[in-house]
Design a protein around this motif. Structure first.
Motif, PDB file in Angstrom:
ATOM      1  N   ALA A  10       0.823  -1.206   0.000  1.00 36.08           N
ATOM      2  CA  ALA A  10       0.000   0.000   0.000  1.00 36.08           C
ATOM      3  C   ALA A  10       0.857   1.256   0.000  1.00 36.08           C
ATOM      4  CB  ALA A  10      -0.911   0.018   1.222  1.00 36.08           C
ATOM      5  N   THR A  11       0.391   2.263  -0.716  1.00 33.39           N
ATOM      6  CA  THR A  11       1.028   3.574  -0.701  1.00 33.39           C
ATOM      7  C   THR A  11      -0.027   4.616  -0.363  1.00 33.39           C
ATOM      8  OG1 THR A  11       0.648   3.879  -3.061  1.00 33.39           O
ATOM      9  CG2 THR A  11       2.770   2.939  -2.412  1.00 33.39           C
ATOM     10  N   ASP A  12       0.469   5.728   0.201  1.00 30.93           N
ATOM     11  CA  ASP A  12      -0.431   6.808   0.565  1.00 30.93           C
ATOM     12  C   ASP A  12       0.407   8.055   0.805  1.00 30.93           C
ATOM     13  OD1 ASP A  12      -2.735   8.179   1.292  1.00 30.93           O
ATOM     14  OD2 ASP A  12      -2.732   7.428   3.334  1.00 30.93           O
ATOM     15  N   ALA A  13       0.025   9.159   0.245  1.00 27.24           N
ATOM     16  CA  ALA A  13       0.672  10.447   0.506  1.00 27.24           C
ATOM     17  C   ALA A  13       2.188  10.407   0.329  1.00 27.24           C
ATOM     18  CB  ALA A  13       0.297  10.940   1.898  1.00 27.24           C
ATOM     19  N   GLY A  14       2.659   9.707  -0.702  1.00 23.56           N
ATOM     20  CA  GLY A  14       4.073   9.755  -1.023  1.00 23.56           C
ATOM     21  C   GLY A  14       4.965   8.743  -0.345  1.00 23.56           C
ATOM     22  N   SER A  15       4.397   7.741   0.323  1.00 23.07           N
ATOM     23  CA  SER A  15       5.232   6.717   0.961  1.00 23.07           C
ATOM     24  C   SER A  15       4.520   5.370   0.963  1.00 23.07           C
ATOM     25  CB  SER A  15       5.578   7.122   2.397  1.00 23.07           C
ATOM     26  OG  SER A  15       4.403   7.197   3.177  1.00 23.07           O
ATOM     27  N   VAL A  16       5.319   4.337   1.171  1.00 24.12           N
ATOM     28  CA  VAL A  16       4.770   3.004   1.378  1.00 24.12           C
ATOM     29  C   VAL A  16       4.298   2.963   2.826  1.00 24.12           C
ATOM     30  CG1 VAL A  16       5.272   0.541   1.436  1.00 24.12           C
ATOM     31  CG2 VAL A  16       6.295   1.986  -0.333  1.00 24.12           C
ATOM     32  N   CYS A  17       3.070   2.540   3.045  1.00 19.90           N
ATOM     33  CA  CYS A  17       2.504   2.573   4.392  1.00 19.90           C
ATOM     34  C   CYS A  17       1.931   1.228   4.832  1.00 19.90           C
ATOM     35  CB  CYS A  17       1.448   3.657   4.501  1.00 19.90           C
ATOM     36  SG  CYS A  17       0.090   3.475   3.332  1.00 19.90           S
ATOM     37  N   GLY A  18       2.026   0.212   4.003  1.00 20.93           N
ATOM     38  CA  GLY A  18       1.509  -1.090   4.399  1.00 20.93           C
ATOM     39  C   GLY A  18       1.898  -2.168   3.410  1.00 20.93           C
ATOM     40  N   ALA A  19       1.888  -3.382   3.892  1.00 27.08           N
ATOM     41  CA  ALA A  19       2.123  -4.555   3.048  1.00 27.08           C
ATOM     42  C   ALA A  19       1.607  -5.763   3.812  1.00 27.08           C
ATOM     43  CB  ALA A  19       3.611  -4.719   2.736  1.00 27.08           C
ATOM     44  N   HIS A  20       1.175  -6.758   3.084  1.00 27.46           N
ATOM     45  CA  HIS A  20       0.816  -8.016   3.732  1.00 27.46           C
ATOM     46  C   HIS A  20       0.815  -9.165   2.733  1.00 27.46           C
ATOM     47  CE1 HIS A  20      -3.427  -8.323   2.432  1.00 27.46           C
ATOM     48  NE2 HIS A  20      -3.499  -7.035   2.617  1.00 27.46           N
ATOM     49  N   PHE A  21       0.872 -10.344   3.288  1.00 28.61           N
ATOM     50  CA  PHE A  21       0.893 -11.560   2.496  1.00 28.61           C
ATOM     51  C   PHE A  21      -0.526 -11.852   2.041  1.00 28.61           C
ATOM     52  CE2 PHE A  21       4.158 -11.658   5.758  1.00 28.61           C
ATOM     53  CZ  PHE A  21       5.287 -11.695   4.959  1.00 28.61           C
ATOM     54  N   GLY A  22      -0.683 -12.129   0.754  1.00 26.33           N
ATOM     55  CA  GLY A  22      -1.993 -12.381   0.189  1.00 26.33           C
ATOM     56  C   GLY A  22      -2.483 -11.176  -0.596  1.00 26.33           C
ATOM     57  N   ARG A  23      -3.694 -11.288  -1.067  1.00 28.97           N
ATOM     58  CA  ARG A  23      -4.293 -10.246  -1.917  1.00 28.97           C
ATOM     59  C   ARG A  23      -5.215  -9.370  -1.084  1.00 28.97           C
ATOM     60  NH1 ARG A  23      -5.795  -9.198  -7.345  1.00 28.97           N
ATOM     61  NH2 ARG A  23      -4.570 -10.979  -8.045  1.00 28.97           N
ATOM     62  N   GLU A  24      -4.936  -8.092  -1.107  1.00 29.56           N
ATOM     63  CA  GLU A  24      -5.847  -7.112  -0.529  1.00 29.56           C
ATOM     64  C   GLU A  24      -7.027  -7.002  -1.494  1.00 29.56           C
ATOM     65  OE1 GLU A  24      -7.648  -4.237   1.702  1.00 29.56           O
ATOM     66  OE2 GLU A  24      -5.911  -5.427   2.297  1.00 29.56           O
ATOM     67  N   PRO A  25      -8.276  -7.078  -0.988  1.00 26.55           N
ATOM     68  CA  PRO A  25      -9.433  -7.080  -1.890  1.00 26.55           C
ATOM     69  C   PRO A  25      -9.490  -5.898  -2.865  1.00 26.55           C
ATOM     70  CG  PRO A  25     -10.118  -7.689   0.313  1.00 26.55           C
ATOM     71  CD  PRO A  25      -8.666  -7.275   0.414  1.00 26.55           C
ATOM     72  N   SER A  26      -9.016  -4.732  -2.454  1.00 30.63           N
ATOM     73  CA  SER A  26      -9.092  -3.567  -3.341  1.00 30.63           C
ATOM     74  C   SER A  26      -7.843  -3.388  -4.208  1.00 30.63           C
ATOM     75  CB  SER A  26      -9.307  -2.293  -2.502  1.00 30.63           C
ATOM     76  OG  SER A  26      -8.185  -2.077  -1.663  1.00 30.63           O
ATOM     77  N   ALA A  27      -6.920  -4.325  -4.150  1.00 29.60           N
ATOM     78  CA  ALA A  27      -5.648  -4.184  -4.862  1.00 29.60           C
ATOM     79  C   ALA A  27      -5.815  -4.293  -6.366  1.00 29.60           C
ATOM     80  CB  ALA A  27      -4.657  -5.248  -4.385  1.00 29.60           C
ATOM     81  N   VAL A  28      -4.969  -3.545  -7.073  1.00 28.25           N
ATOM     82  CA  VAL A  28      -4.896  -3.628  -8.525  1.00 28.25           C
ATOM     83  C   VAL A  28      -3.592  -4.327  -8.897  1.00 28.25           C
ATOM     84  CG1 VAL A  28      -6.280  -1.550  -8.860  1.00 28.25           C
ATOM     85  CG2 VAL A  28      -3.793  -1.366  -8.776  1.00 28.25           C
ATOM     86  N   GLU A  29      -3.547  -4.887 -10.087  1.00 27.43           N
ATOM     87  CA  GLU A  29      -2.339  -5.572 -10.531  1.00 27.43           C
ATOM     88  C   GLU A  29      -1.429  -4.676 -11.357  1.00 27.43           C
ATOM     89  OE1 GLU A  29      -3.141  -9.418 -12.209  1.00 27.43           O
ATOM     90  OE2 GLU A  29      -4.553  -9.887 -10.616  1.00 27.43           O
ATOM     91  N   GLU A  30      -1.985  -3.642 -11.949  1.00 29.79           N
ATOM     92  CA  GLU A  30      -1.200  -2.703 -12.756  1.00 29.79           C
ATOM     93  C   GLU A  30      -1.202  -1.352 -12.057  1.00 29.79           C
ATOM     94  OE1 GLU A  30       0.668  -3.387 -15.364  1.00 29.79           O
ATOM     95  OE2 GLU A  30       0.049  -5.474 -15.187  1.00 29.79           O
ATOM     96  N   PRO A  31      -0.097  -0.998 -11.411  1.00 29.19           N
ATOM     97  CA  PRO A  31      -0.055   0.276 -10.679  1.00 29.19           C
ATOM     98  C   PRO A  31      -0.200   1.466 -11.621  1.00 29.19           C
ATOM     99  CG  PRO A  31       2.105  -0.791 -10.686  1.00 29.19           C
ATOM    100  CD  PRO A  31       1.152  -1.745 -11.332  1.00 29.19           C
ATOM    101  N   GLU A  32      -0.932   2.476 -11.161  1.00 27.92           N
ATOM    102  CA  GLU A  32      -1.195   3.652 -11.982  1.00 27.92           C
ATOM    103  C   GLU A  32      -0.318   4.843 -11.601  1.00 27.92           C
ATOM    104  OE1 GLU A  32      -5.348   4.549 -11.767  1.00 27.92           O
ATOM    105  OE2 GLU A  32      -5.913   2.473 -12.170  1.00 27.92           O
ATOM    106  N   HIS A  33       0.182   4.888 -10.380  1.00 30.77           N
ATOM    107  CA  HIS A  33       0.955   6.024  -9.884  1.00 30.77           C
ATOM    108  C   HIS A  33       2.445   5.684  -9.852  1.00 30.77           C
ATOM    109  CE1 HIS A  33      -2.740   8.107  -8.678  1.00 30.77           C
ATOM    110  NE2 HIS A  33      -3.168   6.903  -8.326  1.00 30.77           N
TER     111      HIS A  33
END
Length: 159
Positions: free
Chosen positions: A16-39
């Motif tokens: 996860a990213t937010d406001a210019g930094s990486v702020c989270g990560a976890h094993f598995g798929r986050e339900p709202s995750a995308v596979e092709e990053p846009e930013h």
């Protein structure tokens, strides 16, 4: 917060990213995750993770900010980032390094609460005598990450 998921040797991994930094990560798929990053930052962190998992990179340069955590937990997480790639430290050694020599178990709790695993390398912390104990992603993932790093470190030392 934006989530991106990527395939890795330890299964799907979401970051996860937010406001210019990486702020989270976890094993598995986050339900709202995308596979092709846009930013740009999302592309950067995914690229760095892919290079890490491929054994092509030994460090992360993306900005990281933990969204929560006590002062002690944050001190433990900072100390984790000081453990060199391909090496390990024990819970007791980390406790001493953060100025709390009797807090090895609390270091274990802080490891479990690490909001940004892999990038903040809690997998590099082992039990006394090098014993593999505890890991939020499971010991199989911990072993895979340690073996990846050890293999890369050996290849780099021999070339």
């Amino acid at each position: 917060m934006r989530w991106t998921v990527l395939d890795s040797p330890i299964g799907e991994f979401s970051v996860a990213t937010d406001a210019g930094s990486v702020c989270g990560a976890h094993f598995g798929r986050e339900p709202s995750a995308v596979e092709e990053p846009e930013h740009e930052l999302d592309r950067q962190v995914v690229g760095e993770l892919r290079a890490y998992f491929a054994g092509e990179s030994t460090e992360f340069t993306v900005p990281v900010v933990a969204p929560r955590g006590s002062d002690f937990e944050r001190a433990v997480w900072r100390e984790m980032t000081r453990i060199p790639y391909g090496e390990t430290s024990t819970y007791g050694e980390v406790a001493r390094a953060v100025g709390e020599p009797g807090a090895a178990r609390a270091v274990g709790v802080a490891c479990n609460r690490n909001p940004i695993p892999v990038i903040v390398p809690c997998h590099r912390i082992v039990g006394a005598g090098g014993k593999l104990v505890g890991f939020g992603g499971g010991l199989t993932r911990k072993v895979t990450l340690l073996e990846l790093e050890a293999g890369v470190a050996l290849r780099r030392a021999w070339t």
